[in-house]
Design a protein around this motif. Structure first.
Motif, mmCIF file in Angstrom:
data_model
loop_
_atom_site.group_PDB
_atom_site.id
_atom_site.type_symbol
_atom_site.label_atom_id
_atom_site.label_comp_id
_atom_site.label_asym_id
_atom_site.label_seq_id
_atom_site.Cartn_x
_atom_site.Cartn_y
_atom_site.Cartn_z
ATOM 1 N N ALA A 134 -15.012 40.872 10.110
ATOM 2 C CA ALA A 134 -15.368 41.386 11.433
ATOM 3 C C ALA A 134 -14.472 42.540 11.866
ATOM 4 C CB ALA A 134 -15.310 40.265 12.467
ATOM 5 N N GLY A 135 -13.426 42.814 11.077
ATOM 6 C CA GLY A 135 -12.541 43.927 11.386
ATOM 7 C C GLY A 135 -11.276 43.565 12.128
ATOM 8 N N LEU A 136 -11.024 42.277 12.335
ATOM 9 C CA LEU A 136 -9.799 41.865 13.027
ATOM 10 C C LEU A 136 -8.599 41.986 12.089
ATOM 11 C CD1 LEU A 136 -11.023 38.709 14.989
ATOM 12 C CD2 LEU A 136 -10.680 41.035 15.851
ATOM 13 N N THR A 137 -7.503 42.462 12.616
ATOM 14 C CA THR A 137 -6.286 42.616 11.809
ATOM 15 C C THR A 137 -5.117 41.810 12.369
ATOM 16 O OG1 THR A 137 -5.701 44.640 13.029
ATOM 17 C CG2 THR A 137 -6.957 44.905 10.976
ATOM 18 N N SER A 138 -5.372 40.993 13.393
ATOM 19 C CA SER A 138 -4.334 40.126 13.961
ATOM 20 C C SER A 138 -4.919 38.731 14.143
ATOM 21 C CB SER A 138 -3.842 40.668 15.304
ATOM 22 O OG SER A 138 -3.187 41.906 15.141
ATOM 23 N N ILE A 139 -4.275 37.740 13.520
ATOM 24 C CA ILE A 139 -4.786 36.370 13.547
ATOM 25 C C ILE A 139 -3.666 35.406 13.924
ATOM 26 C CG2 ILE A 139 -5.775 34.492 12.165
ATOM 27 C CD1 ILE A 139 -7.071 36.608 10.378
ATOM 28 N N LEU A 140 -3.963 34.521 14.873
ATOM 29 C CA LEU A 140 -3.064 33.426 15.223
ATOM 30 C C LEU A 140 -3.679 32.153 14.669
ATOM 31 C CD1 LEU A 140 -0.542 32.467 16.804
ATOM 32 C CD2 LEU A 140 -2.021 32.161 18.801
ATOM 33 N N ASN A 141 -2.985 31.514 13.730
ATOM 34 C CA ASN A 141 -3.542 30.366 13.023
ATOM 35 C C ASN A 141 -2.879 29.067 13.475
ATOM 36 O OD1 ASN A 141 -4.890 28.720 11.223
ATOM 37 N ND2 ASN A 141 -3.500 29.166 9.528
ATOM 38 N N PHE A 142 -3.655 28.226 14.189
ATOM 39 C CA PHE A 142 -3.179 26.907 14.604
ATOM 40 C C PHE A 142 -3.502 25.839 13.563
ATOM 41 C CE2 PHE A 142 -3.125 28.949 18.736
ATOM 42 C CZ PHE A 142 -2.117 28.298 19.434
ATOM 43 N N ALA A 143 -4.382 26.156 12.618
ATOM 44 C CA ALA A 143 -4.766 25.160 11.611
ATOM 45 C C ALA A 143 -3.595 24.888 10.669
ATOM 46 C CB ALA A 143 -5.968 25.668 10.809
ATOM 47 N N PRO A 144 -3.379 23.627 10.289
ATOM 48 C CA PRO A 144 -2.272 23.290 9.375
ATOM 49 C C PRO A 144 -2.611 23.661 7.943
ATOM 50 C CG PRO A 144 -3.482 21.321 9.933
ATOM 51 C CD PRO A 144 -4.097 22.418 10.751
ATOM 52 N N ALA A 145 -2.798 24.953 7.702
ATOM 53 C CA ALA A 145 -3.136 25.442 6.364
ATOM 54 C C ALA A 145 -2.730 26.896 6.266
ATOM 55 C CB ALA A 145 -4.629 25.296 6.110
ATOM 56 N N ARG A 146 -2.296 27.314 5.096
ATOM 57 C CA ARG A 146 -1.986 28.720 4.841
ATOM 58 C C ARG A 146 -3.265 29.445 4.464
ATOM 59 N NH1 ARG A 146 3.107 30.563 6.535
ATOM 60 N NH2 ARG A 146 3.797 28.578 7.418
ATOM 61 N N ILE A 147 -3.381 30.682 4.905
ATOM 62 C CA ILE A 147 -4.585 31.452 4.618
ATOM 63 C C ILE A 147 -4.219 32.716 3.851
ATOM 64 C CG2 ILE A 147 -5.899 30.576 6.577
ATOM 65 C CD1 ILE A 147 -5.129 33.047 8.157
ATOM 66 N N ASN A 148 -5.139 33.188 3.048
ATOM 67 C CA ASN A 148 -4.953 34.418 2.281
ATOM 68 C C ASN A 148 -5.770 35.533 2.917
ATOM 69 O OD1 ASN A 148 -3.324 33.236 0.165
ATOM 70 N ND2 ASN A 148 -5.202 32.244 -0.569
ATOM 71 N N VAL A 149 -5.094 36.619 3.281
ATOM 72 C CA VAL A 149 -5.749 37.764 3.903
ATOM 73 C C VAL A 149 -5.192 39.036 3.283
ATOM 74 C CG1 VAL A 149 -6.167 36.579 6.100
ATOM 75 C CG2 VAL A 149 -4.023 37.821 5.754
ATOM 76 N N PRO A 150 -5.876 40.168 3.429
ATOM 77 C CA PRO A 150 -5.337 41.436 2.923
ATOM 78 C C PRO A 150 -4.005 41.785 3.587
ATOM 79 C CG PRO A 150 -7.678 41.631 3.437
ATOM 80 C CD PRO A 150 -7.239 40.307 3.977
ATOM 81 N N ASP A 151 -3.245 42.639 2.939
ATOM 82 C CA ASP A 151 -1.905 42.986 3.406
ATOM 83 C C ASP A 151 -1.892 43.609 4.794
ATOM 84 O OD1 ASP A 151 -0.820 42.027 1.081
ATOM 85 O OD2 ASP A 151 -0.677 43.991 0.109
ATOM 86 N N HIS A 152 -2.967 44.291 5.170
ATOM 87 C CA HIS A 152 -2.973 44.975 6.462
ATOM 88 C C HIS A 152 -3.270 44.025 7.629
ATOM 89 C CE1 HIS A 152 -7.315 44.879 5.619
ATOM 90 N NE2 HIS A 152 -7.500 45.054 6.919
ATOM 91 N N VAL A 153 -3.588 42.782 7.326
ATOM 92 C CA VAL A 153 -3.895 41.794 8.367
ATOM 93 C C VAL A 153 -2.633 40.998 8.693
ATOM 94 C CG1 VAL A 153 -5.291 39.787 8.983
ATOM 95 C CG2 VAL A 153 -6.300 41.651 7.634
ATOM 96 N N HIS A 154 -2.299 40.931 9.956
ATOM 97 C CA HIS A 154 -1.097 40.219 10.405
ATOM 98 C C HIS A 154 -1.471 38.797 10.826
ATOM 99 C CE1 HIS A 154 0.902 44.117 10.428
ATOM 100 N NE2 HIS A 154 -0.119 44.587 11.121
ATOM 101 N N VAL A 155 -0.742 37.824 10.297
ATOM 102 C CA VAL A 155 -1.000 36.419 10.612
ATOM 103 C C VAL A 155 0.260 35.780 11.176
ATOM 104 C CG1 VAL A 155 -1.697 34.169 9.709
ATOM 105 C CG2 VAL A 155 -2.712 36.262 8.762
ATOM 106 N N GLU A 156 0.091 35.070 12.283
ATOM 107 C CA GLU A 156 1.163 34.243 12.836
ATOM 108 C C GLU A 156 0.702 32.791 12.780
ATOM 109 O OE1 GLU A 156 4.242 34.760 13.976
ATOM 110 O OE2 GLU A 156 4.206 36.914 13.552
ATOM 111 N N TYR A 157 1.596 31.913 12.330
ATOM 112 C CA TYR A 157 1.272 30.492 12.203
ATOM 113 C C TYR A 157 1.928 29.693 13.328
ATOM 114 C CZ TYR A 157 -0.362 31.528 7.462
ATOM 115 O OH TYR A 157 -1.040 32.028 6.388
ATOM 116 N N VAL A 158 1.141 28.860 13.971
ATOM 117 C CA VAL A 158 1.682 27.887 14.917
ATOM 118 C C VAL A 158 1.731 26.566 14.161
ATOM 119 C CG1 VAL A 158 1.423 26.758 17.159
ATOM 120 C CG2 VAL A 158 0.644 29.125 16.849
#
Length: 219
Positions: A172-196
């Protein structure tokens, strides 16, 4: 007082401390405190005064020597420097118990983080109205990201569905993700992920409690 970024290489730990400074400063403001020096601010945040001054120095000159910081102005300058002095429109994927709890959390909107779209792959949930928002199919995420100017995605799915949700967000074109799910995700390098990660904190507490807060050597 300046709130402009002077150095683009700001450590992640500094950004996290600045968020804490804002929360503590807001508490001081509610208590009627108008001016505060770095030392009492540092004590309230669990750091030292020199750390506070070093963190703020990334964004310019703050406060008056011998007087301190104007609380309201410092809050405004930090939020401006962090880019949280405007609305951030967000999409939430996964409207189970955790997703509903996030929707009930009023501080998101109060701090400018506005959930404007909610999505799920469960056909029994699609079409429900929650907090004035209709649950839509996750397959339609891209359309709504474009239409609603969404910039941040929140994942609150079960762990086995987190990667799929992340892929929908990336597509969908999002490059910022906040992940509350208890799992690690794989995304392209340009996508920023923060884990709660609740369990990381619970494991730490359990370890400290089990070992009586004793010093543990890593060697």
């Amino acid at each position: 007082m300046s709130g402009q970024l002077k150095n683009k290489n700001v450590p992640r730990a500094t950004i996290q401390r600045l968020a804490t400074y804002v929360q503590v400063l807001e508490t001081f403001a509610r208590d009627g405190v108008e001016v505060i020096s770095s030392n009492p601010l540092a004590v309230a945040c669990g750091v030292n005064g020199s750390q506070v001054r070093k963190d703020l120095a990334y964004f310019g000159e703050f406060g008056v020597r011998g007087v301190g910081y104007n609380v309201a102005s410092l809050i405004s300058s930090i939020t401006g420097a962090l880019g949280v002095d405007r609305e951030w429109r967000m999409a939430l994927v996964g409207v189970g118990n955790l997703g509903r709890a996030i929707l009930n959390h009023g501080d998101f909107r109060a701090r400018g983080f506005n959930i404007v779209g909610i999505f799920d792959c469960d056909p029994f949930k699609i079409g429900e109205i929650m907090h004035g928002l209709e649950v839509r199919c996750t397959d339609d995420l891209k359309e709504h990201v474009i239409h609603d100017n969404i910039e941040i995605g929140i994942i609150t799915t079960p762990p086995e569905r987190a990667q799929r949700a992340a892929l929908h967000m990336v597509e969908a074109g999002l490059t910022s993700i906040l992940n509350f799910a208890p799992a690690r995700i794989n995304v392209p390098d340009h996508v920023h992920v923060e884990y709660v990660d609740f369990f990381r904190h619970l494991y730490t507490l359990a370890f400290d409690q089990s070992h009586g807060h004793e010093e543990v050597s890593l060697e």
